[in-house]
Motif scaffolding. Structure first.
Motif, short mmCIF file in Angstrom:
data_model
loop_
_atom_site.label_atom_id
_atom_site.label_comp_id
_atom_site.label_asym_id
_atom_site.label_seq_id
_atom_site.Cartn_x
_atom_site.Cartn_y
_atom_site.Cartn_z
N ALA A 20 25.22 49.57 31.08
CA ALA A 20 25.76 48.33 31.25
C ALA A 20 26.90 48.22 32.02
CB ALA A 20 26.10 48.24 29.56
N ALA A 21 27.81 49.15 32.27
CA ALA A 21 28.93 49.09 33.09
C ALA A 21 28.61 49.35 34.41
CB ALA A 21 29.84 50.50 32.75
N LEU A 22 27.59 49.93 34.94
CA LEU A 22 27.24 50.15 36.45
C LEU A 22 26.47 48.76 37.00
CD1 LEU A 22 26.28 53.76 36.91
CD2 LEU A 22 28.44 52.25 37.55
N ASP A 23 26.10 47.83 35.84
CA ASP A 23 25.21 46.71 35.95
C ASP A 23 26.27 45.35 36.28
OD1 ASP A 23 22.70 45.54 36.13
OD2 ASP A 23 23.01 44.24 34.51
N ARG A 24 27.54 45.60 36.49
CA ARG A 24 28.43 44.55 36.48
C ARG A 24 28.82 44.65 38.10
NH1 ARG A 24 32.10 47.28 32.24
NH2 ARG A 24 31.26 46.53 30.48
N PRO A 25 29.05 43.43 38.70
CA PRO A 25 29.33 43.31 40.27
C PRO A 25 30.42 44.21 40.36
CG PRO A 25 28.97 41.29 39.25
CD PRO A 25 29.11 42.24 37.87
N GLY A 26 30.38 44.81 42.03
CA GLY A 26 31.50 45.58 42.44
C GLY A 26 31.24 47.07 41.58
N SER A 27 30.57 47.59 41.01
CA SER A 27 30.47 48.99 40.57
C SER A 27 30.02 49.83 41.47
CB SER A 27 29.21 48.96 39.37
OG SER A 27 29.26 48.11 38.47
N PRO A 28 30.88 50.84 41.56
CA PRO A 28 30.79 52.13 42.54
C PRO A 28 29.59 52.47 42.74
CG PRO A 28 32.06 52.90 40.69
CD PRO A 28 31.71 51.21 40.32
N MET A 29 28.53 52.76 41.71
CA MET A 29 27.28 53.15 41.78
C MET A 29 26.35 52.28 41.29
SD MET A 29 27.98 57.11 40.89
CE MET A 29 26.91 57.86 42.03
N THR A 30 24.84 52.47 41.71
CA THR A 30 24.07 51.85 41.16
C THR A 30 22.97 52.37 40.37
OG1 THR A 30 24.02 50.43 43.28
CG2 THR A 30 21.92 49.97 41.95
N VAL A 31 22.60 52.20 39.37
CA VAL A 31 21.58 52.89 38.44
C VAL A 31 19.93 52.47 39.08
CG1 VAL A 31 20.45 52.97 36.15
CG2 VAL A 31 22.93 52.73 36.31
N LEU A 32 19.66 53.61 39.51
CA LEU A 32 17.92 53.28 40.06
C LEU A 32 17.18 53.24 38.99
CD1 LEU A 32 18.16 55.93 42.86
CD2 LEU A 32 18.41 53.28 43.01
N ARG A 33 17.22 54.04 37.95
CA ARG A 33 16.15 54.24 36.98
C ARG A 33 16.81 54.92 35.62
NH1 ARG A 33 9.98 56.08 37.60
NH2 ARG A 33 10.19 54.29 39.07
#
Length: 430
Positions: A20-33
């Motif tokens: 949920a935290a990395l789904d926000r705009p501007g997050s330093p990393m992206t959840v691939l799966r």
């Protein structure tokens, strides 16, 4: 640099919060799966899109092999466990996961640990080499704690971290130059001289060290130690329980009697086993297989099992490599070629070269020494005379060479060799 992140948390609350935290705009990393198991994590890692995998400590099949495969794919690993679960932390550390976060630390702490793990992996030597380079497939040195005496894991016998045990690998080319005879006799002589010694049979083509001592081996031995190490469950007590006691100062960790069991001797687990061996005894002598080829690494599109990976890992971890060659024309040719292969597989390795089975019928041993120096560029540290009667008696009786023929010239020469090797091992870690 990729900022892709994989999770495998079995739906635990920390995983939900992190996603949920990395789904926000501007997050330093992206959840691939969000992966369901370690197989899913490994499959995505091979695509080159991920930079880090954040996994639960209790994830099934998370072991040294999985951690090594992720790192070879350029994916760092972060483990998450309950804050009071020291056992899970220890297990993660033993399988090579050094970035560990408590599951109640919050998503910001997990992200910070993930970014640090990515940076540390990128800074590791050989990170960009790729698996096409056989040396890049070797696990990193495990270091290891020290030990004084053979440690049974009993109260009151605390290993001394300032005195790590020494590891001597006995290797030689194809053609049966006498690797096992030398390794077993060397370990026996070191033990008889008062140095507590652990002998390990690591021949992945079928070890016979147990037979040298008259043992009908049905114990898990090295394969069992590798299984425990791969799952982060190998400790001093467990390693001691897998060894045969051959006297007050000598123990034997048997190998695989059948060659088809070689996948059980995992290269990724070998450094963990040797780190524990260094804590158990001041000296560990390892009987290695002959083959050094790593062609299987470049014969497959994916990570392939590496039969010779265990041998390469043992040689890279050893403080001293003792190269054994037969002192006859065929044996010398194999030795010289083998030393070249050893140098290519492990650049910088400076083995101690030993000529075995020296006898007058094949010419003066001085000529053999000169040939090794001329064509391989190394010095011969010792020459062992041929004594077929003594070695045959020892093998037939299932006793050590020192017991079968205590006054043999071969026994006396190996006793002197033990002094040379122990001195070289001390200098190697000084």
């Amino acid at each position: 640099m990729s900022t892709g992140l994989l999770t495998a948390g079995s739906g635990q609350s920390w995983e939900n919060e992190l996603v949920a935290a990395l789904d926000r705009p501007g997050s330093p990393m992206t959840v691939l799966r969000r992966c369901v198991d370690i197989g899913d994590v490994l499959a995505i890692a091979t695509t080159g899109q991920a930079a880090v995998a954040v996994v639960a400590a209790d994830l099934r099949r998370l072991d040294t092999e999985a951690v090594d495969r992720l790192r070879l794919s350029g994916v760092a690993v972060v483990g998450v466990c309950p804050p009071a679960d020291q056992r899970s932390r220890d297990r993660l550390d033993r399988i090579g996961v050094t970035s560990i976060v408590s599951d109640d630390a919050g998503s910001a702490a997990v992200v910070s640990a993930a970014r640090l793990a990515v940076s540390e992996l990128a800074a590791r030597p050989g990170h960009s080499a790729g698996v096409s380079d056989p040396r890049s497939a070797l696990p990193p040195p495990a270091g290891g704690d020290g030990g004084s005496g053979i440690d049974d894991g009993e109260p009151g016998r605390t290993p001394d971290p300032a005195r790590p045990g020494r590891v001597v690998a006995v290797w030689g080319p194809t053609g049966a130059p006498g690797r096992t005879t030398v390794a077993t006799a060397l370990a026996v002589e070191a033990a008889r001289a008062g140095t507590p010694t652990l002998l390990i049979d690591a021949d992945v083509y079928g070890g016979v060290a147990a037979s040298a001592f008259g043992l009908l081996d049905e114990s898990p031995g090295l394969a069992g130690a590798c299984r425990l190490a791969a799952n982060g469950r190998l400790d001093l007590a467990a390693l001691t329980g897998l060894c045969w006691s051959l006297g007050d100062d000598l123990r034997l960790l048997t190998g695989i009697a059948r060659a088809d069991r070689w996948p059980e001797v995992r290269p990724s687990a070998i450094p963990k086993v040797l780190a524990m061996a260094r804590r158990m005894a001041p000296l560990t002598v390892i009987d290695c297989a002959f083959a050094l080829e790593a062609d299987e690494e470049i014969s497959y599109d994916t990570m392939a099992p590496r039969r010779n990976g265990a041998t390469l890992t043992v040689l890279s971890e050893a403080d001293v490599v003792l190269a054994v060659g037969a002192c006859d024309p065929a044996g010398l040719e194999r030795l010289i070629r083998g030393l070249t292969e050893l140098g290519e597989a492990l650049p910088g390795a400076v083995p101690l070269v030993l000529l075995n089975r020296c006898r007058a019928s094949v010419g003066p041993s001085e000529q053999a020494v000169a040939a090794v120096g001329r064509f391989a560029g190394v010095k011969v540290v010792a020459r062992l005379p041929e004594d077929r009667q003594a070695t045959d008696t020892a093998w037939r009786s299932g006793v050590s060479l020192a017991e079968a023929a205590p006054r043999s010239a071969l026994t006396i020469a190996i006793r002197a060799l033990a002094t040379t090797v122990l001195g070289a091992a001390e200098r190697a870690v000084a």
